[in-house]
Design an enzyme around this catalytic site. Structure first.
Site, PDB file in Angstrom:
ATOM      1  N   HIS A 242      80.593 -17.604 -28.115  1.00  0.00           N
ATOM      2  CA  HIS A 242      80.266 -18.821 -27.314  1.00  0.00           C
ATOM      3  C   HIS A 242      81.280 -19.193 -26.147  1.00  0.00           C
ATOM      4  O   HIS A 242      81.262 -20.116 -25.562  1.00  0.00           O
ATOM      5  CB  HIS A 242      80.412 -20.116 -28.329  1.00  0.00           C
ATOM      6  CG  HIS A 242      81.740 -20.253 -28.985  1.00  0.00           C
ATOM      7  ND1 HIS A 242      82.290 -19.358 -29.805  1.00  0.00           N
ATOM      8  CD2 HIS A 242      82.743 -21.176 -28.947  1.00  0.00           C
ATOM      9  CE1 HIS A 242      83.750 -19.683 -30.087  1.00  0.00           C
ATOM     10  NE2 HIS A 242      83.884 -20.905 -29.438  1.00  0.00           N
ATOM     11  N   CYS A 243      82.124 -18.165 -26.110  1.00  0.00           N
ATOM     12  CA  CYS A 243      82.986 -18.322 -25.039  1.00  0.00           C
ATOM     13  C   CYS A 243      82.886 -17.336 -23.678  1.00  0.00           C
ATOM     14  O   CYS A 243      82.556 -17.926 -22.600  1.00  0.00           O
ATOM     15  CB  CYS A 243      84.495 -18.112 -25.328  1.00  0.00           C
ATOM     16  SG  CYS A 243      84.978 -19.750 -26.439  1.00  0.00           S
ATOM     17  N   ILE A 244      82.884 -16.006 -24.052  1.00  0.00           N
ATOM     18  CA  ILE A 244      82.931 -15.019 -22.847  1.00  0.00           C
ATOM     19  C   ILE A 244      81.735 -15.197 -22.130  1.00  0.00           C
ATOM     20  O   ILE A 244      81.825 -15.052 -21.028  1.00  0.00           O
ATOM     21  CB  ILE A 244      83.435 -13.466 -23.328  1.00  0.00           C
ATOM     22  CG1 ILE A 244      84.829 -13.755 -24.071  1.00  0.00           C
ATOM     23  CG2 ILE A 244      83.660 -12.871 -22.028  1.00  0.00           C
ATOM     24  CD1 ILE A 244      85.208 -12.486 -24.772  1.00  0.00           C
ATOM     25  N   LEU A 246      79.763 -17.256 -21.467  1.00  0.00           N
ATOM     26  CA  LEU A 246      79.302 -18.518 -20.971  1.00  0.00           C
ATOM     27  C   LEU A 246      80.434 -19.187 -20.066  1.00  0.00           C
ATOM     28  O   LEU A 246      80.187 -19.762 -19.006  1.00  0.00           O
ATOM     29  CB  LEU A 246      79.191 -19.712 -22.073  1.00  0.00           C
ATOM     30  CG  LEU A 246      77.965 -19.170 -23.148  1.00  0.00           C
ATOM     31  CD1 LEU A 246      78.219 -20.343 -24.301  1.00  0.00           C
ATOM     32  CD2 LEU A 246      76.627 -18.990 -22.680  1.00  0.00           C
ATOM     33  N   ASP A 247      81.613 -19.420 -20.699  1.00  0.00           N
ATOM     34  CA  ASP A 247      82.679 -20.143 -19.874  1.00  0.00           C
ATOM     35  C   ASP A 247      83.053 -19.738 -18.283  1.00  0.00           C
ATOM     36  O   ASP A 247      83.113 -20.516 -17.427  1.00  0.00           O
ATOM     37  CB  ASP A 247      83.906 -19.849 -20.484  1.00  0.00           C
ATOM     38  CG  ASP A 247      84.097 -20.419 -22.078  1.00  0.00           C
ATOM     39  OD1 ASP A 247      82.860 -20.892 -22.276  1.00  0.00           O
ATOM     40  OD2 ASP A 247      84.923 -20.289 -22.748  1.00  0.00           O
TER      41      ASP A 247
END
Length: 406
Positions: A242-244, A246-247
């Site tokens: 859910h991080c790399i 998207l962020d």
């Protein structure tokens, strides 16, 4: 972490199922210790509710809602906005609010603050205080948990920072204060942009190395022998979680608003987005080498979690590879002991099949897409007709040995 350190914690959650699970002491997060959770609930330190009006009971609020991207890679701020409306309509005076949801720099000041002020009629810095403190979690990490992972804290003004440090100091061993919320927001984006760029780089180099009959895994291991100036990143079917994935695009979004092009993030994103399709081509190539078309072949994917030994399939590249193979009319199956079923981005439900000797021997191709430690790699390679290894599970073989394709 707060509850087991003696602070009364109330979780406000829209999912009635999760509310019931928390209140029953039933754990649904792999990294949380079952007994600690049960103890906190039993002692009355932790409870959950779906009633937003109970915000009025709280002295401090931590916002942990999701911040996804839409199909155009534009940040979906609706969850943050909804949380802020609920807070503003139900909060009492002298409350502290910390946003932990990953977002673009200036969100705390330009989105959270005006909504809370509008809905509450209170003034930030006088009636309530704001902070941004990005969540840091590495699912499956045995060494670093919530308590011993340093936490960045950026309060909006000196008073907010003082409150933030006092509060988080109750649950976290090491705090790292920064000068403002926007600095803290940028910290989170930097951490994950760094990983996106470097993983995309190694994925592209892996493709080049394959065309040159060079084992990229051997190259990485040799480069790791340098004691300075190099950090290893590893190729795979794509980037999940859910991080790399998207962020970095939150940063790209805000940069466009001030007429600034982040070309490296854009390039890294394109490389990452193409990786699952390239891996589908690799599987097709391996099947063709054995005289089999993709159409009609049975392909068994081992692992749909985005990371080894966890039960999280968010943004998993394995699902994208599976979808592409299914479009080519392959019979696609998956087995993942951590994830009994999963729904892809098109709403299709996939069910994990039982891993049997008969299945292994009858499958045309086995694909390692997640490096779960429970997989008996030697046995699988021995019994399978064909193996495509996307996670360096099979050691001591050439890039293409006829049966194993790395």
């Amino acid at each position: 972490s707060f509850a087991k350190n003696g602070i009364k914690v109330l979780g406000i959650e829209k999912s009635e199922k999760k509310v019931s699970q928390v209140n029953a002491g039933q754990n649904y997060i792999q990294d949380i210790d079952d007994e600690v959770l049960k103890s906190c609930v039993r002692e009355g330190k932790l409870s959950a509710t779906s009633d937003a009006s109970r915000i009025h009971e709280c002295d401090a609020l931590i916002i942990c809602v999701p911040t996804p991207l839409d199909h155009f890679k534009k940040p979906d701020m609706s969850f943050i906005e909804s949380a802020c409306i609920d807070i503003g309509q139900n909060m009492k005076k002298s409350i502290f609010i910390s946003l932990e949801s990953t977002t673009y720099p200036t969100t705390t000041e330009d989105v959270v603050k005006p909504i809370v002020e509008r809905e509450s009629g209170f003034k930030e810095g006088e009636d309530f205080w704001l902070c941004f403190s990005p969540e840091r979690v590495d699912p499956g990490n045995k060494d670093y948990k919530t308590e011993n992972t340093p936490k960045v804290v950026g309060g909006l003004g000196e008073e907010a920072q003082k409150i933030a440090l006092a509060l988080y100091g109750k649950a976290i061993q090491e705090l790292y204060p920064v000068s403002s919320p926007r600095v803290a927001e940028m910290v989170k984006i930097l951490e994950n942009t760094y990983r996106l760029v470097n993983i995309s780089l190694i994925n592209e180099l892996a493709l080049l190395a394959g065309k040159m009959d060079i084992n990229i895994w051997e190259v990485i291991e040799a480069a790791k022998s340098k004691p300075y100036g190099f950090q290893a990143f590893y190729p795979g079917p794509g980037i999940g979680g859910h991080c790399i994935p998207l962020d970095p695009f939150y940063l790209e979004y805000i940069a466009k608003g001030i007429n600034f092009d982040l070309t490296m993030i854009d390039a890294a994103g394109r490389i990452n987005n193409l990786q699952p399709y390239r891996m589908m081509n690799k599987i097709s190539y391996a099947l063709n080498r054995q005289g089999k078309p993709m159409n009609g072949s049975t392909i068994l994917f081992l692992g749909v979690a985005y990371k080894a030994d966890i039960d999280d399939a968010r943004e998993s590249p394995a699902l994208l590879v599976m979808e592409e193979c299914a479009k080519k009319r392959a019979k696609v199956l998956y087995h993942d002991p951590y994830i009994p079923e999963v729904v892809d981005e098109h709403g299709k439900k996939w069910i994990s099949v039982a891993f049997t000797e008969e299945l292994l021997e009858s499958t045309d191709c086995v694909v390692f897409t997640t490096a779960h430690s429970c997989f008996d790699v030697d046995h699988i390679v021995e019994k399978a007709k064909l193996v495509v290894d996307l996670k360096n599970m099979v050691k001591n073989v050439s890039i293409e040995d006829g049966k194993v394709f790395k």
